[in-house]
Write an enzyme that holds these catalytic residues in place. Structure first.
Site, PDB file in Angstrom:
ATOM      1  N   ASP A  67       0.811  -1.213   0.000  1.00  0.00           N
ATOM      2  CA  ASP A  67       0.000   0.000   0.000  1.00  0.00           C
ATOM      3  C   ASP A  67       0.850   1.271   0.000  1.00  0.00           C
ATOM      4  OD1 ASP A  67       0.940  -0.479   2.571  1.00  0.00           O
ATOM      5  OD2 ASP A  67      -1.032  -0.940   3.386  1.00  0.00           O
ATOM      6  N   ASP A 136      -7.763  -3.043  13.821  1.00  0.00           N
ATOM      7  CA  ASP A 136      -9.139  -3.347  13.412  1.00  0.00           C
ATOM      8  C   ASP A 136      -9.194  -4.556  12.474  1.00  0.00           C
ATOM      9  OD1 ASP A 136      -8.029  -2.330  11.095  1.00  0.00           O
ATOM     10  OD2 ASP A 136      -9.403  -0.633  10.919  1.00  0.00           O
ATOM     11  N   HIS A 138      -7.280  -4.989   9.728  1.00  0.00           N
ATOM     12  CA  HIS A 138      -6.963  -4.759   8.318  1.00  0.00           C
ATOM     13  C   HIS A 138      -5.664  -5.463   7.916  1.00  0.00           C
ATOM     14  CE1 HIS A 138      -4.838  -0.796   9.620  1.00  0.00           C
ATOM     15  NE2 HIS A 138      -3.895  -1.646   9.275  1.00  0.00           N
ATOM     16  N   GLU A 143      -9.558  -2.184   4.964  1.00  0.00           N
ATOM     17  CA  GLU A 143     -10.247  -1.951   6.232  1.00  0.00           C
ATOM     18  C   GLU A 143     -11.520  -2.805   6.312  1.00  0.00           C
ATOM     19  OE1 GLU A 143      -8.830  -0.380   8.547  1.00  0.00           O
ATOM     20  OE2 GLU A 143      -8.188   1.654   8.043  1.00  0.00           O
TER      21      GLU A 143
HETATM   22  P1  PGA Z   1       1.980  -1.933  12.698  1.00  0.00           P
HETATM   23  O1  PGA Z   1       0.861  -1.860  11.604  1.00  0.00           O
HETATM   24  O2  PGA Z   1       2.989  -2.910  12.207  1.00  0.00           O
HETATM   25  O3  PGA Z   1       2.544  -0.543  12.773  1.00  0.00           O
HETATM   26  O4  PGA Z   1       1.323  -2.376  13.967  1.00  0.00           O
HETATM   27  C1  PGA Z   1       0.334  -3.040  11.102  1.00  0.00           C
HETATM   28  C2  PGA Z   1      -0.695  -2.744  10.047  1.00  0.00           C
HETATM   29  O5  PGA Z   1      -1.388  -1.716  10.169  1.00  0.00           O
HETATM   30  O6  PGA Z   1      -0.830  -3.551   9.113  1.00  0.00           O
END
Ligand code: PGA
Length: 249
Positions: A67, A136, A138, A143
């Site tokens: 992304d 959440d 994702h 999302e």
């Molecule tokens: P993080 O993010 O590694 O900073 O916890 C994970 C994600 O949002 O996929």
């Protein structure tokens, strides 16, 4: 599903790096899907160390990232292209022309998504896709939604994601976090030969259990990985509950 539970972040990072390194050694021209965020930083550091020690060669590797923030160019220090350059690509012998990230500066969202899908299609399926997991549920920036999104999409980030990202990045400045991103779709993630999901820290324990022990639902996007034939969950004791270990086959 395999589960690798290590006692801390450093060991989990190394286990993840070893899996990726093994893939590169077995198939030097492999295609690897990469993730950003705080979780994979240790793994990237370990991969850089292996390269510097002469035990890993990235010269034939192709990569595709999950992304990118809509509106940020690769020279913006919070863009995901910049993250990949500074955490991995600048320190190893990968050919940067074979590293792909959605174009955050393409303002036309439809074009940005179809362009990235065309790139992914030209690569065929990936050998490994590395994922983190959002609070959440994702994966990439897919999302919670009513449906699993198959193709690259332009997504409105959830409030929790914006807050998580401000806490960890953007110097804590909530207003500076972009509200939209381009993300690889779940269809392409599921096509990868192997999927590695890495999760560490107590803050991830609940969502990891929901994703792998709860129902498969687009309200918890990572739950679709229960249907992937070759998924490896790597994490530390804080993030991986006994229930998740018990799901391993
Ligand atoms: P993080 O993010 O590694 O900073 O916890 C994970 C994600 O949002 O996929």
């Amino acid at each position: 599903m395999r589960v690798i539970r290590k006692s801390n972040y450093e060991e989990a990072s190394m286990a993840c790096a070893e899996l990726i390194a093994s893939q590169i050694r077995l198939k030097p021209d492999c295609k690897i899907g990469l993730a950003t965020g705080s979780t994979p930083i240790g793994t990237y550091k370990d991969l850089v160390d292996m390269y510097k020690a002469g035990s890993l060669d990235f010269s034939k590797v192709t990569s595709a990232n999950l992304d990118e923030y809509r509106g940020l160019g690769g020279d913006h220090d919070q863009s995901y292209r910049y993250f990949m350059n500074t955490n991995l690509f600048d320190h190893v012998n990968i050919d940067k022309s074979k590293t792909f990230v959605p174009d955050g500066l393409e303002a036309d969202a439809v074009k940005a998504c179809t362009d990235y899908d065309a790139i992914l299609e030209s690569l065929g399926h990936l050998d490994i896709q590395l994922l983190g997991i959002g609070g959440d549920g994702h994966i990439g920036f897919n999302e919670p939604a009513d449906d699993f999104c198959v193709n690259t999409q332009c997504i409105d980030l959830e409030e929790q994601t914006i807050q998580d990202n401000a806490r960890l990045f953007f110097g804590g400045d909530l207003a500076a976090v972009p509200t939209q991103a381009y993300t690889m779709g779940i269809g392409y993630i599921m096509k990868s030969e192997t999927v590695i999901l890495m999760a560490t820290g107590a803050g991830k324990k609940g969502i990891v259990e929901k994703a792998f022990c709860g129902p498969v639902t687009p309200r918890v996007p990572a739950s679709i990985l229960q249907l992937h034939p070759n998924v490896v969950v790597i994490g530390d004791e804080a993030a991986i509950s006994d229930a998740v270990v018990a799901k391993a086959k």
